[in-house]
Design a protein around this motif. Structure first.
Motif, PDB file in Angstrom:
ATOM      1  N   VAL A  11     -36.309  28.284 -45.278  1.00 19.10           N
ATOM      2  CA  VAL A  11     -35.301  27.360 -45.811  1.00 19.10           C
ATOM      3  C   VAL A  11     -34.292  28.315 -46.684  1.00 19.10           C
ATOM      4  N   THR A  12     -33.159  27.992 -46.445  1.00 22.41           N
ATOM      5  CA  THR A  12     -32.102  28.730 -47.157  1.00 22.41           C
ATOM      6  C   THR A  12     -31.236  27.955 -48.294  1.00 22.41           C
ATOM      7  N   PHE A  13     -30.781  28.434 -49.438  1.00 21.57           N
ATOM      8  CA  PHE A  13     -29.981  27.514 -50.202  1.00 21.57           C
ATOM      9  C   PHE A  13     -28.608  28.339 -50.525  1.00 21.57           C
ATOM     10  N   LYS A  14     -27.352  27.585 -50.647  1.00 20.85           N
ATOM     11  CA  LYS A  14     -26.211  28.336 -51.018  1.00 20.85           C
ATOM     12  C   LYS A  14     -26.053  28.722 -52.400  1.00 20.85           C
ATOM     13  N   THR A  15     -26.667  29.935 -52.791  1.00 18.53           N
ATOM     14  CA  THR A  15     -26.598  30.188 -54.265  1.00 18.53           C
ATOM     15  C   THR A  15     -26.716  31.794 -54.067  1.00 18.53           C
ATOM     16  N   ASP A  16     -26.487  32.176 -55.379  1.00 16.36           N
ATOM     17  CA  ASP A  16     -26.913  33.669 -55.477  1.00 16.36           C
ATOM     18  C   ASP A  16     -27.966  33.976 -56.169  1.00 16.36           C
ATOM     19  N   ASN A  17     -28.891  33.124 -56.757  1.00 22.85           N
ATOM     20  CA  ASN A  17     -29.906  33.206 -57.442  1.00 22.85           C
ATOM     21  C   ASN A  17     -31.018  32.133 -57.219  1.00 22.85           C
ATOM     22  N   PHE A  18     -32.017  32.558 -56.726  1.00 22.08           N
ATOM     23  CA  PHE A  18     -33.225  31.531 -56.245  1.00 22.08           C
ATOM     24  C   PHE A  18     -33.733  30.729 -57.434  1.00 22.08           C
ATOM     25  N   GLN A  19     -33.391  31.234 -58.766  1.00 22.00           N
ATOM     26  CA  GLN A  19     -33.871  30.462 -59.876  1.00 22.00           C
ATOM     27  C   GLN A  19     -32.838  28.991 -59.920  1.00 22.00           C
ATOM     28  N   ASN A  20     -31.944  29.106 -59.198  1.00 21.75           N
ATOM     29  CA  ASN A  20     -31.166  27.894 -59.421  1.00 21.75           C
ATOM     30  C   ASN A  20     -31.680  26.560 -58.736  1.00 21.75           C
ATOM     31  N   ILE A  21     -32.573  26.879 -57.709  1.00 22.23           N
ATOM     32  CA  ILE A  21     -33.244  25.706 -56.904  1.00 22.23           C
ATOM     33  C   ILE A  21     -34.024  24.684 -57.672  1.00 22.23           C
ATOM     34  N   LEU A  22     -34.772  25.251 -58.813  1.00 20.73           N
ATOM     35  CA  LEU A  22     -35.273  24.553 -59.591  1.00 20.73           C
ATOM     36  C   LEU A  22     -34.636  23.857 -60.596  1.00 20.73           C
ATOM     37  N   TYR A  23     -33.703  24.873 -61.329  1.00 21.16           N
ATOM     38  CA  TYR A  23     -32.877  24.777 -62.176  1.00 21.16           C
ATOM     39  C   TYR A  23     -31.814  23.469 -62.067  1.00 21.16           C
ATOM     40  N   TYR A  24     -31.492  23.123 -60.770  1.00 22.24           N
ATOM     41  CA  TYR A  24     -30.547  22.190 -60.522  1.00 22.24           C
ATOM     42  C   TYR A  24     -31.610  20.837 -60.181  1.00 22.24           C
ATOM     43  N   GLN A  25     -32.867  21.051 -60.083  1.00 19.90           N
ATOM     44  CA  GLN A  25     -34.007  19.690 -60.065  1.00 19.90           C
ATOM     45  C   GLN A  25     -33.567  18.919 -58.836  1.00 19.90           C
ATOM     46  N   GLY A  26     -33.450  19.545 -57.819  1.00 18.96           N
ATOM     47  CA  GLY A  26     -33.221  18.938 -56.485  1.00 18.96           C
ATOM     48  C   GLY A  26     -31.537  18.541 -56.083  1.00 18.96           C
ATOM     49  N   SER A  27     -30.829  18.859 -56.817  1.00 20.66           N
ATOM     50  CA  SER A  27     -29.333  18.428 -56.520  1.00 20.66           C
ATOM     51  C   SER A  27     -28.545  19.618 -55.723  1.00 20.66           C
ATOM     52  N   LEU A  28     -29.293  20.926 -55.678  1.00 29.05           N
ATOM     53  CA  LEU A  28     -28.785  21.823 -54.801  1.00 29.05           C
ATOM     54  C   LEU A  28     -29.816  21.727 -53.532  1.00 29.05           C
ATOM     55  N   LYS A  29     -28.901  21.357 -52.515  1.00 27.03           N
ATOM     56  CA  LYS A  29     -29.598  20.942 -51.403  1.00 27.03           C
ATOM     57  C   LYS A  29     -29.758  22.370 -50.474  1.00 27.03           C
ATOM     58  N   ALA A  30     -30.849  22.044 -49.506  1.00 27.74           N
ATOM     59  CA  ALA A  30     -30.916  23.117 -48.539  1.00 27.74           C
ATOM     60  C   ALA A  30     -29.700  23.293 -47.689  1.00 27.74           C
ATOM     61  N   GLU A  31     -29.482  24.559 -47.252  1.00 25.22           N
ATOM     62  CA  GLU A  31     -28.428  24.756 -46.395  1.00 25.22           C
ATOM     63  C   GLU A  31     -28.793  24.847 -45.344  1.00 25.22           C
ATOM     64  N   HIS A  32     -29.851  25.773 -44.643  1.00 23.27           N
ATOM     65  CA  HIS A  32     -30.238  25.853 -43.378  1.00 23.27           C
ATOM     66  C   HIS A  32     -31.670  25.526 -43.494  1.00 23.27           C
ATOM     67  N   ILE A  33     -32.255  25.180 -42.182  1.00 23.54           N
ATOM     68  CA  ILE A  33     -33.881  24.948 -42.303  1.00 23.54           C
ATOM     69  C   ILE A  33     -34.180  25.682 -40.827  1.00 23.54           C
ATOM     70  N   PHE A  34     -35.063  26.794 -40.959  1.00 24.32           N
ATOM     71  CA  PHE A  34     -35.394  27.239 -39.550  1.00 24.32           C
ATOM     72  C   PHE A  34     -37.011  26.898 -39.245  1.00 24.32           C
ATOM     73  N   ILE A  35     -37.289  26.324 -37.971  1.00 21.33           N
ATOM     74  CA  ILE A  35     -38.669  26.164 -37.455  1.00 21.33           C
ATOM     75  C   ILE A  35     -38.973  27.127 -36.321  1.00 21.33           C
ATOM     76  N   ASP A  36     -39.908  28.071 -36.529  1.00 24.75           N
ATOM     77  CA  ASP A  36     -40.188  28.822 -35.467  1.00 24.75           C
ATOM     78  C   ASP A  36     -39.164  29.840 -35.303  1.00 24.75           C
ATOM     79  N   GLY A  37     -38.347  30.092 -36.263  1.00 23.86           N
ATOM     80  CA  GLY A  37     -37.065  31.165 -36.003  1.00 23.86           C
ATOM     81  C   GLY A  37     -35.770  30.285 -35.566  1.00 23.86           C
ATOM     82  N   GLU A  38     -35.687  29.120 -35.357  1.00 22.46           N
ATOM     83  CA  GLU A  38     -34.780  28.280 -34.804  1.00 22.46           C
ATOM     84  C   GLU A  38     -34.104  27.433 -35.786  1.00 22.46           C
ATOM     85  N   LYS A  39     -32.700  27.388 -35.730  1.00 17.03           N
ATOM     86  CA  LYS A  39     -31.982  26.506 -36.735  1.00 17.03           C
ATOM     87  C   LYS A  39     -32.321  25.036 -36.327  1.00 17.03           C
ATOM     88  N   VAL A  40     -32.852  24.407 -37.267  1.00 16.17           N
ATOM     89  CA  VAL A  40     -32.783  22.699 -36.884  1.00 16.17           C
ATOM     90  C   VAL A  40     -31.834  22.022 -37.639  1.00 16.17           C
TER      91      VAL A  40
END
Length: 407
Positions: A378-407
Motif C-alpha cells: 500500500v502506498t500513501f502520497k506523503t513524504d513521511n510515513f508518520q503522517n499515516i497515523l498522524y492524520y488518523q485515517g484522513s490520509l487515504k491510500a494512493e495505490h494498492i498492489f496485490i501480488d505485485g499488481e495494482k488494483v
C-alpha cells in the motif's frame, strides 16, 4: 519480473520480533526505494536507482510524486457479511438505553440475524463485496470474515457460501470463520449447551464437507456462552481439525485464559482483561487482538494494549466491522485512536495491522516487505510515513498492489 518505485520511503517492517514492545528506531526505512517483484512475490527491496542499474532490462512500474510504501494491511476480525442496519441501536445506546433494553425492544444481534436470514445469497454477496472493496481502498488486502448472523444450518451455510463465492470476485485474500456460536438463537428450544452440541453435530460437519471454513469462533460472555461449556465446545471443534479463535473478555474477564488453555490462535476484544490474565496471555502464542472499533461504538474502555505489549504479548489490531457495535470499519482511524489512548508507538501499530495480525490468521507469508513475501503493498502520497497515523485515517491510500499488481 518488474521493479516498482521510486518511493520516498519504504517501511519494510522486516526483522521485527513477533511479540512485545517496539520502538520506531527499530523500523527499517529505505529511502529512494524500489521493490523487485516476480510472480506475485517480493525478490528484493533496496535503493531504486541501484536496482534499476542492476536490472537494466527490467520492466518498470514508476511511482509519480513523493510516496511512502508499506506492506498492505490485514484485518483479522470482521463481521462484514450481514443483512440490515442497526443505526437505531446506536442512537438508542447514545440516548442511554442499555444493551439488554435494546435487545428486548427488537435490536441487538438478533435483529441482524433476522435481516441476514431474510437476505438472499445474491443480496448478501453484493453487500459483502462492497465492504470488501471499501477495505481494499484503505490498503487492506487480507480480510477475515465471520458467519454468526445465521445461527441455524441453512443460514450459517448460506453466509459461508457467500464468503466463499466472494473470493472468486476479489483479489483480496478472504479468511472465513464459522461463528455459529455467536449466541443461542431465540428459535432454538434447547439449552445453550445443547445448541453448542448442535453446532458440533449438524453445522461443522457440513462446513468441513464443503470446505467453507477452517476456523471456528465462539463468543464467551454472560449474554452468550458460559466459560465451561465454551471450553468443551472449543475442544470438540479442535478434534474436528478446526483452528480456533475466541471472542474473549469483552465485558467480563476470564475467557482469555480459556483461549490460551485450549490453544486458540487468537483471543479478540480483551477490554475487560485483568492484569493476571494479561501475564498469562502474554506468555502464550495466542495473539491478543484489540478491537478499538467496538470500544468506540459502545463507549467502552480500550483493550489494555500497552500492558499486553510490555508483558511480551503478541498484539494485533483489527476493525471488528459489524452492524452493531463497530459500524465504522476504518482500521487506520481506529488504530490511530487506540495508539493515542494506549500510547503505542507507530512501529507497534504498524506491526499490529500487518505481520502480527497476519500471524493471528496463521499466515506468515505476508506483512513485511522482504525477499519471499507476498507482494501486497500500500502506498500513501506523503513524504513521511508518520503522517499515516498522524492524520488518523484522513490520509487515504494512493495505490494498492496485490501480488505485485495494482488494483
Amino acid at each position: 519480473m518488474k521493479l516498482i518505485g521510486p518511493f520516498k520511503q519504504i517501511v519494510t517492517l522486516a526483522n521485527l520480533p513477533l511479540r512485545g514492545k517496539l520502538s520506531d528506531e527499530q523500523l527499517e526505512i529505505i529511502t529512494d526505494g524500489g521493490i523487485l517483484v516476480k510472480d506475485g512475490t517480493i525478490l528484493k527491496t533496496g535503493n531504486f536507482t541501484a536496482l534499476k542499474a542492476e536490472f537494466s532490462q527490467i520492466k518498470l512500474e514508476e511511482i509519480e510524486g513523493e510516496q511512502v510504501c508499506l506492506p498492505a494491511f490485514t484485518d483479522s476480525h470482521t463481521h462484514i457479511c450481514f443483512g440490515g442496519n442497526r443505526a437505531n441501536d446506536f442512537a438508542l445506546r447514545n440516548a442511554g438505553k442499555t444493551y439488554l433494553e435494546i435487545a428486548e425492544s427488537g435490536g441487538g444481534i438478533w435483529s441482524s440475524v433476522l435481516h441476514t436470514r431474510k437476505a438472499s445469497e445474491d443480496e448478501l454477496l453484493q453487500t459483502v463485496l462492497e465492504r470488501i472493496n471499501s477495505l481494499i481502498s484503505l490498503g487492506i488486502t487480507t480480510i477475515e470474515i465471520k458467519s454468526g448472523y445465521g445461527l441455524d444450518v441453512e443460514n450459517e451455510l448460506k453466509m459461508l457460501r457467500v464468503i466463499k463465492k466472494a473470493q472468486s470476485f476479489t483479489k483480496a485474500t478472504l479468511i472465513p470463520t464459522c461463528l455459529s456460536a455467536h449466541l443461542k438463537p431465540k428459535d432454538f428450544t434447547g439449552s445453550s449447551e445443547e445448541y453448542l452440541q448442535f453446532i458440533i453435530d449438524e453445522i461443522l460437519p457440513k462446513v468441513k464437507a464443503e470446505n467453507l471454513a477452517k476456523r471456528v469462533d465462539i463468543f464467551i460472555e454472560k449474554s452468550a456462552f458460559l466459560p465451561e461449556e465454551s471450553r468443551n465446545f472449543l475442544l470438540k471443534a479442535k478434534e474436528l481439525d478446526f483452528e480456533i479463535t475466541v471472542h474473549a473478555d469483552q465485558f467480563t474477564s476470564g475467557s482469555s485464559r480459556i483461549a490460551v488453555e485450549v490453544g486458540a490462535k487468537s483471543a479478540d476484544h480483551l477490554e475487560a482483561t485483568i492484569d493476571e490474565d494479561i501475564e498469562f496471555l502474554a506468555k502464550s502464542n495466542t495473539v491478543a487482538t484489540a478491537l478499538p472499533g467496538a470500544s468506540l461504538g459502545l463507549g467502552e474502555k480500550f483493550t489494555p494494549a500497552r500492558k499486553i505489549l510490555d508483558a511480551g504479548g503478541i498484539l494485533a489490531i483489527a476493525s471488528d466491522w459489524n452492524p452493531g457495535s463497530a459500524p465504522m470499519g476504518n482500521l487506520i482511524t481506529q488504530a490511530s485512536i487506540l495508539a493515542t489512548f494506549e500510547k503505542l508507538s507507530t512501529a507497534e501499530v504498524l506491526a499490529g495491522i500487518t505481520f502480527r495480525s497476519a500471524f493471528a490468521l496463521n499466515l506468515e507469508d505476508r506483512g513485511t516487505l522482504e525477499n519471499g513475501k507476498k507482494a501486497d503493498l500500500v502506498t500513501f502520497k506523503t513524504d513521511n510515513f508518520q503522517n499515516i497515523l498522524y492524520y488518523q485515517g484522513s490520509l487515504k491510500a494512493e495505490h494498492i498492489f496485490i501480488d505485485g499488481e495494482k488494483v
